[in-house]
Design a protein around this motif. Structure first.
Motif, short mmCIF file in Angstrom:
data_model
loop_
_atom_site.label_atom_id
_atom_site.label_comp_id
_atom_site.label_asym_id
_atom_site.label_seq_id
_atom_site.Cartn_x
_atom_site.Cartn_y
_atom_site.Cartn_z
N THR A 115 0.82 -1.21 0.00
CA THR A 115 0.00 0.00 0.00
C THR A 115 0.86 1.26 0.00
O THR A 115 0.51 2.27 -0.63
CB THR A 115 -0.93 -0.01 1.23
N LEU A 116 2.00 1.17 0.68
CA LEU A 116 2.90 2.31 0.77
C LEU A 116 4.01 2.26 -0.28
O LEU A 116 4.95 3.05 -0.23
CB LEU A 116 3.51 2.38 2.17
N GLU A 117 3.87 1.33 -1.23
CA GLU A 117 4.83 1.18 -2.34
C GLU A 117 6.25 0.97 -1.83
O GLU A 117 7.22 1.54 -2.34
CB GLU A 117 4.74 2.37 -3.28
N GLN A 118 6.37 0.09 -0.86
CA GLN A 118 7.66 -0.29 -0.31
C GLN A 118 8.03 -1.71 -0.74
O GLN A 118 7.16 -2.56 -0.90
CB GLN A 118 7.60 -0.23 1.22
N ASP A 119 9.29 -1.94 -0.89
CA ASP A 119 9.76 -3.26 -1.29
C ASP A 119 9.62 -4.24 -0.13
O ASP A 119 10.02 -3.93 1.00
CB ASP A 119 11.22 -3.20 -1.72
N ALA A 120 9.02 -5.38 -0.38
CA ALA A 120 8.87 -6.41 0.66
C ALA A 120 9.20 -7.78 0.09
O ALA A 120 8.64 -8.78 0.51
CB ALA A 120 7.46 -6.38 1.22
#
Length: 361
Positions: free
Chosen positions: A179-184
């Motif tokens: 949702t926060l456009e972070q790499d996971a």
């Protein structure tokens, strides 16, 4: 005392359950901490369970205060101690990995209910530190050590229920990141490994102690965590139903003890919904309100041979579970299906970077 409460989609009993939320609010401390009951201990997992109940009830400010208390208590390595009394750590002997991971479930749940993206941005770093801590104790086989001692040494065994809870928490953390456009990407790999261990590697659990399969949570929590298809979930629940469920009372905590507990019964209610057995879920939940007290709190359990409430405690996390199950049955909030299926958001394809780091939007 109410003997039955039959719920269906769109019929959330606001007035009836407002007293349940009020019970949690009455126990909650001014700093946001939610003990088990007045004068009782606070542990991170049950604190989050109660906070999620507050979110369902629309008590956003109180729920957010609960998460802010966790934010202030988080250790430098991303963990929390196992228990707190009067806001101070009481048990420094260990950190339980599923307790630490559960904050991701709570933060994602509150966002789904409130649609407050600023809240998600604010607490993403807390979630990131917690999940990274937990995953540092994942083995090459996918299972995760159940606890870590004061020196940071992992206890070399794993629990089915704890790992199933972590599995759901990693799902929630991945969805926060997406949702926060972070790499996971590393979380996604860990999630797959843990799922494979839970489904296909039973030898990785209960290696150094007696099997915990007599506990009902080992039976239904993998369903609640989203590890199985609805068909396989139904098979799993049917296979041991008679061992754990007492008609008109609820779900036993342990198969060989005459003790039903309200929180486990609420969680089993949601597991039944995940398995597509709506009628049985409605019936099971309807039995639980005989354990409600006049102040809106629910007794933890009932010993049906002695015909006695036991223990004589009305825990906030039991009240939280009551509210979560009601939400799942009635689809009252946008988080109502959180525990009914696994729903991983796709990884962001295009992200913006600032100084080599992805930017929260």
């Amino acid at each position: 005392m109410m003997d039955g409460l039959f719920l269906s989609k769109g019929i959330y009993p606001q007035q009836y359950l407002s007293d349940c939320a009020a019970y949690i609010l009455d126990v909650q401390m001014s700093d946001g901490r939610i003990p088990w009951f007045k004068g009782g201990k606070t542990d991170p997992w049950d604190h989050v369970e109660a906070a999620m109940g507050l979110s369902v009830a629309g008590e956003y400010q109180a729920a957010e205060a609960a998460y802010h208390w966790l934010f202030k208590q988080q250790l430098a390595d991303g963990s929390w101690w196992a228990a707190y009394y009067d806001a101070m750590p009481n048990d420094r002997s260990q950190r339980e990995t599923n307790f630490v991971a559960y904050v991701a479930t709570g933060i994602w749940h509150h966002y789904l209910v409130s649609a407050d993206k600023a809240f998600l941005v604010q607490y993403y770093p807390m979630v990131q530190r917690a999940i990274d801590f937990v995953l540092s104790y994942q083995t090459e086989y996918g299972d995760i050590y159940w606890a870590v001692d004061e020196q940071g040494i992992g206890q070399p065994d794993a629990l089915v229920t704890a790992c199933a809870s972590i599995y759901k928490s990693i799902e929630c953390a991945i969805n926060i990141a997406a949702t926060l456009e972070q790499d996971a990407a590393s979380w996604r790999r860990a999630y797959e490994m843990l799922g494979q261990a839970l489904r296909d590697k039973p030898e990785r659990f209960d290696r150094t102690w007696e099997s915990k399969s007599r506990f009902s949570m080992d039976w239904f929590y993998p369903v609640l965590a989203g590890l199985y298809s609805a068909r396989d979930a139904r098979k799993r629940l049917t296979s041991r139903w008679d061992q754990f469920v007492e008609s008109n009372l609820g779900c036993r905590c342990v198969s060989d003890q005459p003790w039903v507990t309200v929180a486990e019964s609420c969680e089993l209610t949601m597991a039944l919904l995940a398995a597509g057995d709506h009628a049985q879920a409605v019936k099971l939940y309807s039995w639980l309100h005989q354990w409600r007290d006049n102040d809106g709190g629910y007794w933890t359990g009932y010993q049906f041979v002695d015909k006695a409430i036991w223990p004589e405690e009305k825990t906030t996390w039991t009240a939280g579970a009551i509210l979560l199950a009601a939400d799942a049955l009635t689809e009252h909030t946008a988080a109502s299906r959180l525990f009914l299926s696994a729903n991983l958001l796709p990884a962001p394809q295009d992200t913006q970077c600032v100084d080599g780091r992805q930017r929260l939007k």
